[in-house]
Design a protein around this motif. Structure first.
Motif, short mmCIF file in Angstrom:
data_model
loop_
_atom_site.label_atom_id
_atom_site.label_comp_id
_atom_site.label_asym_id
_atom_site.label_seq_id
_atom_site.Cartn_x
_atom_site.Cartn_y
_atom_site.Cartn_z
N ASP A 1 22.65 48.15 27.67
CA ASP A 1 23.75 47.44 27.01
C ASP A 1 25.09 48.06 27.35
OD1 ASP A 1 22.03 45.65 25.83
OD2 ASP A 1 21.83 46.78 23.98
N ARG A 2 25.13 49.40 27.47
CA ARG A 2 26.40 50.06 27.76
C ARG A 2 26.89 49.71 29.16
NH1 ARG A 2 26.41 56.42 27.15
NH2 ARG A 2 26.24 55.78 24.95
N LEU A 3 25.98 49.69 30.12
CA LEU A 3 26.41 49.46 31.49
C LEU A 3 26.73 48.00 31.78
CD1 LEU A 3 24.30 51.85 33.74
CD2 LEU A 3 26.73 51.93 33.21
N ILE A 4 26.02 47.06 31.15
CA ILE A 4 26.36 45.67 31.41
C ILE A 4 27.69 45.30 30.75
CG2 ILE A 4 23.98 44.94 31.71
CD1 ILE A 4 24.14 43.62 28.95
N ALA A 5 28.12 46.11 29.78
CA ALA A 5 29.45 45.90 29.20
C ALA A 5 30.53 46.27 30.20
CB ALA A 5 29.61 46.72 27.92
N VAL A 6 30.20 47.15 31.13
CA VAL A 6 31.13 47.57 32.18
C VAL A 6 31.01 46.69 33.40
CG1 VAL A 6 31.71 49.45 33.76
CG2 VAL A 6 31.18 49.94 31.37
N ARG B 1 15.87 47.06 31.70
CA ARG B 1 16.35 46.31 30.55
C ARG B 1 15.90 46.92 29.22
NH1 ARG B 1 15.88 39.94 32.45
NH2 ARG B 1 17.69 40.00 33.83
N SER B 2 14.88 47.75 29.25
CA SER B 2 14.44 48.41 28.03
C SER B 2 15.14 49.76 27.84
CB SER B 2 12.92 48.62 28.05
OG SER B 2 12.55 49.51 29.10
N SER B 3 15.98 50.15 28.80
CA SER B 3 16.68 51.43 28.74
C SER B 3 17.77 51.41 27.67
CB SER B 3 17.30 51.76 30.10
OG SER B 3 18.21 52.84 30.00
N ARG B 4 18.00 52.55 27.07
CA ARG B 4 19.07 52.66 26.07
C ARG B 4 20.45 52.47 26.71
NH1 ARG B 4 18.22 58.43 23.60
NH2 ARG B 4 18.02 58.83 25.84
N ARG B 5 20.55 52.66 28.00
CA ARG B 5 21.84 52.57 28.69
C ARG B 5 22.13 51.16 29.20
NH1 ARG B 5 19.36 57.24 29.38
NH2 ARG B 5 20.53 59.18 29.09
N GLU C 1 27.07 42.64 36.71
CA GLU C 1 26.12 42.61 37.81
C GLU C 1 24.93 43.53 37.54
OE1 GLU C 1 26.02 40.69 40.27
OE2 GLU C 1 28.02 39.79 40.28
N MET C 2 25.09 44.48 36.61
CA MET C 2 24.01 45.40 36.31
C MET C 2 22.87 44.73 35.53
SD MET C 2 24.72 48.15 37.83
CE MET C 2 23.52 49.27 37.13
N ARG C 3 23.06 43.46 35.14
CA ARG C 3 21.94 42.74 34.52
C ARG C 3 20.82 42.55 35.54
NH1 ARG C 3 25.06 37.59 32.21
NH2 ARG C 3 25.88 37.77 34.33
#
Length: 205
Positions: free
Chosen positions: A78-83, A72-76, A86-88
């Motif tokens: 926000d990008r992946l949960i927009a896709v 959750r602290s990764s820069r990626r 379930e990646m939350r």
């Protein structure tokens, strides 16, 4: 030597001192009341050995919690949960999604989800092409969203995506995370011939 045994049934715990005492001690143990060490046998005065099963469960929970915090602290994130929402709470859903896919498809799917597909916006960012513009319509930057859903030049092939569902099929997140949509997505990509030099085989056979 012959022993004579007899059994008698009695209502549980009714008027039997031994049963009442045992029940009382069991209640104390359940409430974590500890006996004085000097009244315990020597074998019970030492710390009990750790449970291997309990340690494994604790380590598994601790590792999962640490991994989720790092993710959750990764820069990626926000990008992946927009896709894919379930990646939350990533578990093994993506592995299940790509388990039956040929390697070219699973590789490209990862690239599309992360924005690292060989499309001009990404290629421009890493210095491989002189412009981020879409080579098909030459009007907008060639992002994953533009290529899949908005480029007018690829509209004749977009009927393949509509097979994924007239409404939900037009969500990029749905197309990139739903197993039923994946075949339609790759038929569309194959039909556009946009990535054929990099991914020569996107068939499911």
């Amino acid at each position: 030597m012959h022993l004579a045994l007899s059994t008698n049934w009695t209502p549980g715990h009714e008027g039997i001192d031994g049963n009442e005492l045992a029940d009382s001690k069991a209640g104390e143990a359940a409430s974590r009341v500890q006996s004085d060490l000097d009244v315990l046998p020597e074998c019970l005065r030492q710390p009990l050995p750790a449970s291997a099963s309990a340690l494994k469960q604790h380590l598994r929970r601790s590792s999962a919690s640490d991994a989720l915090a790092i993710w959750r602290s990764s820069r990626r994130y926000d990008r992946l949960i927009a896709v894919d929402l379930e990646m939350r709470h990533p578990r093994h859903l993506f592995l299940k999604l790509v388990a039956q896919l040929p390697r070219p498809q699973s590789s490209l799917l990862i690239q599309l989800r992360t924005g690292h597909a060989p499309l001009n916006q990404h290629l421009f960012r890493i210095g491989k092409v002189p412009s981020p513009l879409c080579p098909a319509c030459k009007q907008h930057d060639e992002t994953v969203l533009h290529f899949v859903l908005h480029c007018d030049a690829h509209e004749p092939h977009r009927y393949l995506l509509r097979r994924a569902g007239p409404q939900r099929g037009y969500s990029l997140a749905y197309l990139l995370s739903n197993a039923d949509c994946i075949p339609h997505l790759f038929r569309y990509i194959t039909a556009t011939e946009r990535l054929h030099t990099t991914f020569t085989d996107l068939s499911s056979e």
